[in-house]
Design an enzyme around this catalytic site. Structure first.
Site, PDB file in Angstrom:
ATOM      1  N   ARG A  16      -9.504   4.913   9.243  1.00  0.00           N
ATOM      2  CA  ARG A  16      -9.293   3.500   9.525  1.00  0.00           C
ATOM      3  C   ARG A  16     -10.435   2.889  10.332  1.00  0.00           C
ATOM      4  O   ARG A  16     -10.400   1.715  10.680  1.00  0.00           O
ATOM      5  CB  ARG A  16      -7.964   3.268  10.235  1.00  0.00           C
ATOM      6  CG  ARG A  16      -7.839   3.896  11.595  1.00  0.00           C
ATOM      7  CD  ARG A  16      -6.577   3.462  12.307  1.00  0.00           C
ATOM      8  NE  ARG A  16      -5.351   3.884  11.669  1.00  0.00           N
ATOM      9  CZ  ARG A  16      -4.484   3.051  11.109  1.00  0.00           C
ATOM     10  NH1 ARG A  16      -4.705   1.760  11.114  1.00  0.00           N
ATOM     11  NH2 ARG A  16      -3.380   3.512  10.562  1.00  0.00           N
ATOM     12  N   LYS A  61       0.804  -1.214   0.000  1.00  0.00           N
ATOM     13  CA  LYS A  61       0.000   0.000   0.000  1.00  0.00           C
ATOM     14  C   LYS A  61       0.843   1.273   0.000  1.00  0.00           C
ATOM     15  O   LYS A  61       0.569   2.212  -0.757  1.00  0.00           O
ATOM     16  CB  LYS A  61      -0.922  -0.020   1.232  1.00  0.00           C
ATOM     17  CG  LYS A  61      -1.740   1.231   1.462  1.00  0.00           C
ATOM     18  CD  LYS A  61      -2.748   0.998   2.582  1.00  0.00           C
ATOM     19  CE  LYS A  61      -2.095   0.721   3.921  1.00  0.00           C
ATOM     20  NZ  LYS A  61      -1.515   1.935   4.551  1.00  0.00           N
TER      21      LYS A  61
END
Length: 209
Positions: free
Chosen positions: A94, A19
């Site tokens: 998140r 990522k």
């Protein structure tokens, strides 16, 4: 969206998915800043900002940086001139609370995420990659048990976020297994289907200028 326009993107993936690396390439190709929470924390702490002092106190106490403070730091970063026409978020939001915080920041500005890039990597592959990286770096704290726990947290916290964005129709699932160039090309192909074309990406070889 034209090749000269920017984009507001979020990249999501488990540890070991690549990522961070892919985020750098995508942000560079679109000419937008990569906004990663870890970098924001470190920058504010090193610069001795008021928010940085709060972060440092939390970290020194061995606690996680709370959502409210994290969101305040990200809002501050997204309010800077270089993010006015686009950005790539990495590590934020998140959880669902942070999704609400981000919406609350973007909506009054008449903005929204254009796409969410989800790097899909099997758990076994993630563990193998992180274990190999830990061995190469001489780290002994990344045991398989510790890695598995981190992945469990990712699966528990991130799945609900992705469902929210799937309902909005902006999630692109990208197969994260393959060479760096193959995965990069998959990302740009998916974004191109949304009309998000990065002028700096050279199709076919995964390069980003």
């Amino acid at each position: 969206m034209t090749a000269s326009a920017s984009a507001r993107l979020l990249i999501v993936g488990p540890q070991g998915s690549g990522k961070g690396t892919q985020g750098v390439l995508v942000a560079r190709a679109f000419g937008v800043p990569q906004v990663a929470t870890g970098d924001i924390f470190r920058e504010n702490v090193s610069n001795g900002t008021e928010l940085g002092k709060q972060v440092q106190a939390v970290i020194e106490a061995g606690d996680l940086v709370p959502d409210e403070l994290t969101s305040e730091l990200v809002r501050d970063r997204l309010g800077q001139p270089d993010a006015a026409h686009g950005f790539l978020l990495d590590g934020y939001p998140r959880n669902l609370g942070q999704v609400d915080d981000l919406d609350g920041f973007l909506e009054p500005r008449g903005e929204a995420l254009d796409a969410v890039i989800e790097l899909v990597v099997p758990r076994e592959e993630s563990i193998a990659r992180i274990t190999q990286r830990a061995a190469e770096q001489g780290r002994t704290d990344d045991t398989e048990e510790v890695i598995a726990n981190r992945l469990a947290i990712y699966e528990r916290e991130t799945a609900p976020i992705l469902e929210v964005y799937r309902e909005r129709g902006i999630v692109d699932e990208i197969d994260g297994v393959g060479t760096l160039e193959e995965v990069t090309d998959r990302i740009f192909a998916a974004l191109a289907k949304r009309g998000l074309t990065a002028a700096a990406h050279n199709g076919g070889n995964g390069a980003a200028a």
